[in-house]
Scaffold this active site. Sequence first.
Site, PDB file in Angstrom:
ATOM      1  N   GLU A 178       0.813  -1.219   0.000  1.00 51.68           N
ATOM      2  CA  GLU A 178       0.000   0.000   0.000  1.00 51.68           C
ATOM      3  C   GLU A 178       0.845   1.267   0.000  1.00 51.68           C
ATOM      4  O   GLU A 178       1.268   1.740   1.057  1.00 51.68           O
ATOM      5  CB  GLU A 178      -0.937   0.025   1.224  1.00 51.68           C
ATOM      6  CG  GLU A 178      -1.802   1.284   1.255  1.00 51.68           C
ATOM      7  CD  GLU A 178      -2.786   1.359   2.433  1.00 51.68           C
ATOM      8  OE1 GLU A 178      -2.739   0.499   3.326  1.00 51.68           O
ATOM      9  OE2 GLU A 178      -3.593   2.298   2.442  1.00 51.68           O
ATOM     10  N   LYS A 220      -2.436  -1.976  -3.209  1.00 53.06           N
ATOM     11  CA  LYS A 220      -3.506  -1.154  -2.629  1.00 53.06           C
ATOM     12  C   LYS A 220      -3.116   0.310  -2.775  1.00 53.06           C
ATOM     13  O   LYS A 220      -2.461   0.883  -1.894  1.00 53.06           O
ATOM     14  CB  LYS A 220      -3.710  -1.525  -1.151  1.00 53.06           C
ATOM     15  CG  LYS A 220      -4.680  -0.623  -0.423  1.00 53.06           C
ATOM     16  CD  LYS A 220      -5.121  -1.205   0.902  1.00 53.06           C
ATOM     17  CE  LYS A 220      -5.996  -0.207   1.641  1.00 53.06           C
ATOM     18  NZ  LYS A 220      -6.727  -0.811   2.745  1.00 53.06           N
TER      19      LYS A 220
HETATM   20  P1  13P Z   1      -9.414   4.179   3.890  1.00 51.22           P
HETATM   21  O1  13P Z   1     -10.219   3.445   2.847  1.00 51.22           O
HETATM   22  O2  13P Z   1     -10.252   4.764   4.987  1.00 51.22           O
HETATM   23  O3  13P Z   1      -8.435   5.126   3.279  1.00 51.22           O
HETATM   24  O4  13P Z   1      -8.571   3.073   4.661  1.00 51.22           O
HETATM   25  C1  13P Z   1      -7.895   2.133   3.924  1.00 51.22           C
HETATM   26  C2  13P Z   1      -6.678   1.720   4.634  1.00 51.22           C
HETATM   27  O5  13P Z   1      -6.522   0.577   4.974  1.00 51.22           O
HETATM   28  C3  13P Z   1      -5.628   2.716   4.888  1.00 51.22           C
HETATM   29  O6  13P Z   1      -4.453   2.066   5.282  1.00 51.22           O
END
Ligand code: 13P
Length: 337
Positions: A178, A220
């Site tokens: 991510e 992600k």
């Molecule tokens: P949000 O969809 O609220 O941005 O959270 C996703 C997430 O896991 C952030 O690390």
Amino acid sequence: MSIQDELASTIENLVKPGQGILAADESHPTIAKRFAAVGVESSEDKRREYRSVILSAPGLGEFISGVILFEETLGQKSLEDVRIPQLLESQGIVPGIKVDKGKKPLINAPGDEITFGLDGLDDRLEIYKNAGARFAKWRDVFHISDTLPSRQAVEANAEVLARYAAICQSMGIVPIVEPEVLIDGEHSMDRCAEVSEAVLREVFHALARHGVQLEHMILKPSMVTPGKECPKATPEQVAEATIRVFRQVVPAAVPGINFLSGGQTPEEATLNLNAINNLGSQPWALSFSYGRALQEPAQKAWAGNLENGPAAQEAILKRARLNGAARSGSYSTDMEA
Ligand code: 13P
């Protein structure tokens, strides 16, 4: 099962048509903020109550393939006294775990941050795996300004993200990679596209350097949008800019791209994902891994009162179902009624 078979089987279960991932892995300070917004003080009991309610929503597994948990939840039991990972499995949902230790300022790079958590990661992963986790998440954060993120931040964060992913795979745990480019600020959509492309390019260089198997990971990312202080772009504009960047830099071997919601409203996040999936077929499955955009309405419905549990479950099921539809571009706003 061999490690390779474990990774392949987890990916197969996570990347399914009509489904996405629920991020319910808020750290203690973050969940305290979300609870405060609905007038609830955060405590271990309240966190257990809320998460137990939403994760036992009947039929959640129809639209949610995996849930990312916070360490505390992985070890908790539901209100019905079932271990949370076991509850998820009974719903046909794969349990996952956030493993990074949060971010701090990056030294000698004013304004940039770096994510921590590599020390002892292999030992923690072993414990998490024994507790039932089959995939993990690590979040890097990039701030945008005219000068941020610095080259130093882009390289350093990509390096830790790749090392995390390699460690996970060596232990049969699928890594969610991510790199979040933050929506905060008044930057244009073009500036967001430029930064997103540079960040993703560096991340995939680092993943290659560390021998990460792209077919056994999930990306992600954030969508390409204008900064929060600017007028919003249309879903079609977001979709077009996002896919243009991703086609330049995300290898086709990556099985799934599961977007974060990053401060978009629940409806906006669904509309944008729907528009992305309406652009025609792409090399990767394009889905969601939303935190706020799935949970906000459920938190409002619950508001700290267990009697509201059924309403909270209905609220999360609704967002899960609508995002499940957006996953194939078949969502329309009439479905909100
Ligand atoms: P949000 O969809 O609220 O941005 O959270 C996703 C997430 O896991 C952030 O690390």
